[in-house]
Design an enzyme around this catalytic site. Structure first.
Site, mmCIF file in Angstrom:
data_model
loop_
_atom_site.group_PDB
_atom_site.id
_atom_site.type_symbol
_atom_site.label_atom_id
_atom_site.label_comp_id
_atom_site.label_asym_id
_atom_site.label_seq_id
_atom_site.Cartn_x
_atom_site.Cartn_y
_atom_site.Cartn_z
ATOM 1 N N ASP A 1 -9.881 -4.994 6.505
ATOM 2 C CA ASP A 1 -9.889 -3.328 6.719
ATOM 3 C C ASP A 1 -11.438 -3.115 7.190
ATOM 4 O O ASP A 1 -12.255 -3.859 7.222
ATOM 5 C CB ASP A 1 -9.681 -2.659 5.269
ATOM 6 C CG ASP A 1 -9.058 -1.154 5.625
ATOM 7 O OD1 ASP A 1 -9.397 -0.571 6.504
ATOM 8 O OD2 ASP A 1 -8.269 -0.559 4.431
ATOM 9 N N CYS B 1 -11.647 0.348 0.828
ATOM 10 C CA CYS B 1 -11.584 1.387 1.026
ATOM 11 C C CYS B 1 -11.412 2.105 -0.360
ATOM 12 O O CYS B 1 -11.873 3.500 -0.550
ATOM 13 C CB CYS B 1 -10.461 1.993 1.935
ATOM 14 S SG CYS B 1 -10.541 1.633 3.653
ATOM 15 N N ARG C 1 -4.979 -2.826 14.190
ATOM 16 C CA ARG C 1 -4.255 -1.684 14.104
ATOM 17 C C ARG C 1 -4.875 -0.681 15.374
ATOM 18 O O ARG C 1 -5.927 -0.790 15.597
ATOM 19 C CB ARG C 1 -4.856 -0.860 13.083
ATOM 20 C CG ARG C 1 -4.198 -1.220 11.619
ATOM 21 C CD ARG C 1 -2.939 -0.302 11.557
ATOM 22 N NE ARG C 1 -3.483 0.998 11.245
ATOM 23 C CZ ARG C 1 -3.779 1.540 9.773
ATOM 24 N NH1 ARG C 1 -3.519 0.474 8.901
ATOM 25 N NH2 ARG C 1 -4.327 2.584 9.539
ATOM 26 N N LYS D 1 -5.262 -9.258 5.702
ATOM 27 C CA LYS D 1 -5.285 -7.979 6.252
ATOM 28 C C LYS D 1 -6.760 -7.543 6.085
ATOM 29 O O LYS D 1 -7.493 -7.466 4.835
ATOM 30 C CB LYS D 1 -4.574 -6.681 5.599
ATOM 31 C CG LYS D 1 -4.679 -5.356 6.141
ATOM 32 C CD LYS D 1 -3.870 -4.423 5.568
ATOM 33 C CE LYS D 1 -4.059 -2.929 5.771
ATOM 34 N NZ LYS D 1 -3.373 -1.976 5.111
ATOM 35 N N ASP E 1 -4.166 5.839 9.944
ATOM 36 C CA ASP E 1 -3.089 5.524 8.656
ATOM 37 C C ASP E 1 -1.950 6.455 8.911
ATOM 38 O O ASP E 1 -1.950 7.502 9.140
ATOM 39 C CB ASP E 1 -3.653 5.739 7.345
ATOM 40 C CG ASP E 1 -4.540 4.776 6.945
ATOM 41 O OD1 ASP E 1 -5.004 4.043 7.598
ATOM 42 O OD2 ASP E 1 -4.586 4.639 5.512
ATOM 43 N N TRP F 1 0.868 -1.291 -0.026
ATOM 44 C CA TRP F 1 0.101 -0.049 -0.042
ATOM 45 C C TRP F 1 0.872 1.372 -0.321
ATOM 46 O O TRP F 1 0.496 2.166 -0.795
ATOM 47 C CB TRP F 1 -0.825 0.135 1.223
ATOM 48 C CG TRP F 1 -1.835 1.339 1.018
ATOM 49 C CD1 TRP F 1 -1.767 2.409 2.080
ATOM 50 C CD2 TRP F 1 -2.930 1.688 -0.009
ATOM 51 N NE1 TRP F 1 -2.627 3.249 1.598
ATOM 52 C CE2 TRP F 1 -3.325 2.800 0.471
ATOM 53 C CE3 TRP F 1 -3.210 0.829 -0.848
ATOM 54 C CZ2 TRP F 1 -4.508 3.582 -0.177
ATOM 55 C CZ3 TRP F 1 -4.366 1.384 -1.720
ATOM 56 C CH2 TRP F 1 -4.879 2.627 -1.583
ATOM 57 N N ASP G 1 -2.215 -5.357 -0.794
ATOM 58 C CA ASP G 1 -3.364 -4.434 -0.110
ATOM 59 C C ASP G 1 -4.151 -4.189 -1.098
ATOM 60 O O ASP G 1 -4.531 -5.031 -2.223
ATOM 61 C CB ASP G 1 -2.470 -3.072 0.309
ATOM 62 C CG ASP G 1 -3.255 -2.692 1.340
ATOM 63 O OD1 ASP G 1 -4.174 -2.057 1.294
ATOM 64 O OD2 ASP G 1 -2.711 -2.912 2.670
ATOM 65 N N ASP G 2 -5.234 -3.453 -0.853
ATOM 66 C CA ASP G 2 -6.378 -2.902 -1.603
ATOM 67 C C ASP G 2 -6.026 -2.722 -3.305
ATOM 68 O O ASP G 2 -4.926 -2.444 -3.610
ATOM 69 C CB ASP G 2 -6.883 -1.535 -1.177
ATOM 70 C CG ASP G 2 -8.193 -1.415 -1.276
ATOM 71 O OD1 ASP G 2 -8.849 -2.089 -2.085
ATOM 72 O OD2 ASP G 2 -8.846 -0.245 -1.048
ATOM 73 N N TRP H 1 -8.518 0.545 12.659
ATOM 74 C CA TRP H 1 -7.926 1.858 12.929
ATOM 75 C C TRP H 1 -8.012 2.275 14.377
ATOM 76 O O TRP H 1 -7.992 3.407 14.727
ATOM 77 C CB TRP H 1 -8.462 3.046 12.033
ATOM 78 C CG TRP H 1 -8.832 2.681 10.510
ATOM 79 C CD1 TRP H 1 -7.873 1.945 9.876
ATOM 80 C CD2 TRP H 1 -9.993 2.639 9.862
ATOM 81 N NE1 TRP H 1 -8.343 1.492 8.528
ATOM 82 C CE2 TRP H 1 -9.834 2.056 8.602
ATOM 83 C CE3 TRP H 1 -11.126 3.002 9.967
ATOM 84 C CZ2 TRP H 1 -10.470 2.106 7.563
ATOM 85 C CZ3 TRP H 1 -12.211 3.076 9.127
ATOM 86 C CH2 TRP H 1 -11.804 2.491 7.917
HETATM 87 C C1 GLA Z 1 -7.033 2.022 4.767
HETATM 88 C C2 GLA Z 1 -6.048 1.175 5.592
HETATM 89 C C3 GLA Z 1 -4.716 1.437 4.690
HETATM 90 C C4 GLA Z 1 -4.998 0.730 3.500
HETATM 91 C C5 GLA Z 1 -6.067 1.476 2.725
HETATM 92 C C6 GLA Z 1 -6.332 0.854 1.343
HETATM 93 O O1 GLA Z 1 -6.734 3.321 4.784
HETATM 94 O O2 GLA Z 1 -6.125 1.844 6.806
HETATM 95 O O3 GLA Z 1 -3.915 0.754 5.602
HETATM 96 O O4 GLA Z 1 -5.185 -0.644 3.651
HETATM 97 O O5 GLA Z 1 -7.233 1.457 3.376
HETATM 98 O O6 GLA Z 1 -7.326 1.555 0.423
#
Ligand code: GLA
Length: 391
Positions: A132, A104, A185, A130, A189, A20, A55-56, A167
């Site tokens: 989210d 996200c 988390r 992971k 971020d 990411w 990641d995403d 988060w």
């Molecule tokens: C959120 C997560 C990040 C990342 C983005 C991807 O913001 O906290 O770590 O994975 O999404 O879109």
């Protein structure tokens, strides 16, 4: 609620790489293969970094008719082949999804399709998820949504590290383990800045540290379940040798002092260490920092204690972390001038009951003895770290 999730996983904080911070939504299969190769070539795998996490944005915009996730056209050989590529290099493979209708970045995610997706992850050879917190939550609270995936992972015939990315909004350190999580988390971020502009997205390194110092999270932290202050930003930004990619979260490079402090603090926190840089252009400075054996040993210490602040003021901070042998003490200079920062072993997590201690500077390797008084000269934004052992 989940009871039979693989508890023996993540006995020390997971170490690896995640796409990411450097590649954001532009990530491709070629980038992941290059990262796996680079982990081997740079010696990072040898140092312990083992997870390669996409990641995403790996998924196509639509699921199949049954609701299964499909890889996007940027992953033309599919996820099982990519997992094989990663495994063939002695590494482990991770994917991302979200406990909502969408990720996200607006891609299909896993809420209400947890079992279907967990089965896909198992078939593909995924070792790390992971998970989210984006998309429509359909009125369900965080514990319920994260427990649903925890249960689905417990029901498959594959052991998957479960990384909860909520988060810190609903105190996941209080329930993360109970839903099968291996890390969660604790904060928002992290962007590649020392302090973030409050009007902009994300937190800087010092902002995350302020949060970690305030939050009463250390008790939840230990083998099998870790507070996660987010992925590393070391190696991101033009001065660090960044590639031509334009990551959305990179604001400006951290200085060398700031990068050293970032790494030292994450190790003192016993944080999961997920490298967030493009490894094909990693500088020698950043590689040496990320492979510092003394710092990594503090992060990976088997007791799994999270370091906590002993004192913090406007100019300086002292934090310490109990280790299996002795303790690590970190001296951080918040001011703009070099400072001598002092403490005494008795005011830290160094075990009591001795009047002689061996001290080792984790940056230089220099060793000396003390009766307990500890003084380090620290440049602005730098952090000195010593390992103190009673004699
Ligand atoms: C959120 C997560 C990040 C990342 C983005 C991807 O913001 O906290 O770590 O994975 O999404 O879109």
């Amino acid at each position: 609620m989940t009871n039979d999730h693989p508890r023996h996983l993540a006995q020390t904080p997971p170490l690896g790489w995640n796409s990411w911070n450097a590649f954001s939504c532009k990530v491709t299969e070629a980038d992941i293969r290059a990262a796996a190769d680079a982990l081997v070539d740079t010696g990072l795998r040898e140092a312990g970094y083992e997870y390669v996490v996409v990641d995403d944005c790996w998924m196509a915009g639509e699921t199949d008719s049954a609701g299964r996730l499909k890889p996007s056209a940027d992953f033309p050989n599919g996820m099982a082949a990519l997992a094989d590529y990663v495994h063939d290099r002695g590494l482990k493979f991770g994917l991302y999804s979200s406990a909502g209708s969408h990720t996200c970045q607006g891609y299909p995610a896993s809420l209400d399709r947890e079992e279907l997706h967990a089965e896909q992850f198992a078939e593909w050879g995924v070792d790390y998820l992971k998970y989210d917190n984006c998309g429509d939550h359909r009125g369900r609270d965080a514990v319920d949504r994260y427990a649903a995936m925890g249960d689905a992972l417990a029901g498959i015939d594959r052991e998957i590290v479960y990384s909860i990315c909520e988060w810190g909004e609903n105190r996941p350190w209080e329930w993360g383990r109970n839903v099968g999580g291996h890390l969660w988390r604790a904060t928002d971020d992290l962007v590649a800045k020392w302090r973030a502009d409050p009007d902009e997205f994300g937190l800087g390194v010092a902002d995350v540290l302020d949060r970690m110092a305030e939050l009463d999270v250390a008790a939840a932290h230990g083998p099998g379940g870790w507070n996660d202050p987010d992925m590393l930003q070391i190696g991101n930004g033009p001065a660090s040798g960044q590639s031509e990619h334009e990551p959305v979260h990179v604001q400006r490079p951290l200085t060398k002092a700031e990068r050293r402090s970032h790494f030292a603090f994450w190790c003192l926190l016993a944080a999961p260490l997920m490298i967030g840089a493009d490894l094909t252009s990693l500088s020698a400075f950043d590689r040496d920092l990320l492979t510092n054996e003394r710092l990594l040993a503090i992060d990976q210490d088997p007791l799994g204690m999270q370091g906590t602040p002993d004192r913090r003021d406007d100019d300086e901070e002292v934090w310490s972390k109990r280790l299996q042998e002795g303790a690590a003490v970190l001296f951080h200079n918040r001011s703009d001038d070099a400072r001598e920062i002092s403490t005494h072993a008795a005011d830290t997590d160094v075990p009591a009951g001795s009047d002689r201690y061996r001290v080792q500077d984790c940056w230089t390797g220099n060793e000396w003895e003390t009766d307990g008084s500890l003084t380090m000269t620290v440049k602005p934004r730098e952090s000195a770290v010593v390992h103190v052992t009673p004699r």
